[in-house]
Motif scaffolding. Structure first.
Motif, short mmCIF file in Angstrom:
data_model
loop_
_atom_site.label_atom_id
_atom_site.label_comp_id
_atom_site.label_asym_id
_atom_site.label_seq_id
_atom_site.Cartn_x
_atom_site.Cartn_y
_atom_site.Cartn_z
N SER A 118 38.94 37.92 37.35
CA SER A 118 39.89 36.80 37.26
C SER A 118 39.51 35.69 38.22
CB SER A 118 41.30 37.29 37.60
OG SER A 118 41.40 37.55 38.99
N LYS A 120 40.32 35.76 41.24
CA LYS A 120 41.33 35.78 42.31
C LYS A 120 41.02 36.89 43.32
CE LYS A 120 45.38 36.12 40.39
NZ LYS A 120 46.84 36.11 40.16
N ARG A 123 44.58 40.96 47.67
CA ARG A 123 45.46 40.72 48.79
C ARG A 123 45.32 41.85 49.80
NH1 ARG A 123 51.75 39.35 49.12
NH2 ARG A 123 52.09 40.42 51.10
#
Ligand code: CTP
Ligand code: CA
Length: 225
Positions: A118, A120, A123
């Motif tokens: 993606s 991204k 986290r």
């Protein structure tokens, strides 16, 4: 005198030293760490042994060889380092030269984190690590008689060192300026400001082994005074 008795200044004393960085795992192949070669901490361990002490060295991951004649505990994380330090008490002198990672990853994965396509990033959730020096400084009955911390700073060196002295209940903070322009990080020399409740002492730039010998000589003198 000690010299007459043929004794070295730290004969019969136990000196506990932390050295190197800690590694805080992200997943099986990645970690968070501080920059630290372990050169100063290992030099302190050798200097303490040369002064006659029994020495315990708790070391994070470094490329340096274990010093001869010294009990070395190899650890990875700050939590492991705290445990090894606690297990090594009591000590007459403790010198916390390790660059302990301030945070650990609470979301540590058992599997390698993969890019998911993606674009991204994953986290990472962090938690603050235990403060080893502060824990030892406030130990109800096993606080070493002389407790020495280090502080590598890039600004407000003395003010930050004084605050650490107070907060961690240390006797001395060995402060050094690690601004990139000093070229200190990872090198063989160090420029020290010794901060105690008595004031600040500026030392000229010297090798890490000379810094170690000077700290150990002063520590031996302070212990017997
Ligand atoms: N220290 C420790 N355990 C920690 C952090 C620091 O024992 N979790 C010790 C270091 O070994 C050193 C002293 O505390 O002797 C100062 O470390 P430093 O990183 O300068 O202090 P911190 O309290 O972490 O403050 P800062 O926010 O400046 O990093
Ligand atoms: Ca820190």
């Amino acid at each position: 005198t000690d010299a007459k008795a043929g004794m070295l200044p730290l004969t019969g004393k136990h000196v506990l030293i932390t050295s190197g960085p800690t590694h805080e795992p992200i997943d099986p192949v990645r970690y968070i760490a501080n920059r630290s070669s372990g050169k100063q901490g290992h030099a302190l361990a050798k200097a303490a042994f040369a002064a006659g002490a029994r020495v315990t060295l708790v070391s994070g991951p470094v490329t340096l060889p274990d010093p001869d004649n010294i009990e070395v505990h190899h650890v990875e994380s700050a939590a492991d380092m705290l445990q090894a330090v606690n297990a090594s008490l009591p000590a007459d002198i403790a010198i916390m030269a390790a660059a302990v990672a301030d945070w650990r990853v609470t979301s540590e994965g058992k599997q390698k984190i993969k890019k998911d396509g993606s674009g991204k990033p994953p986290r990472l959730d962090l938690a603050e690590n235990p403060d080893i020096l502060k824990t030892i400084g406030h130990h109800p009955d096993l606080r070493p008689k002389l407790l020495i911390g280090f502080a590598a700073e890039t600004k407000d060196l003395v003010a930050n060192a004084r605050a650490k002295l107070e907060r961690k209940n240390a006797d001395w903070i060995v402060a050094n300026d690690v601004s990139p322009e000093t070229g200190i990080m990872g090198g063989d020399a160090n420029t020290i400001r010794l901060v105690s409740k008595d004031g600040v002492e500026d030392w000229p730039q010297m090798s890490k082994s000379d810094v170690a010998a000077r700290i150990i000589a002063r520590a031996a003198a302070a212990l017997t005074s």
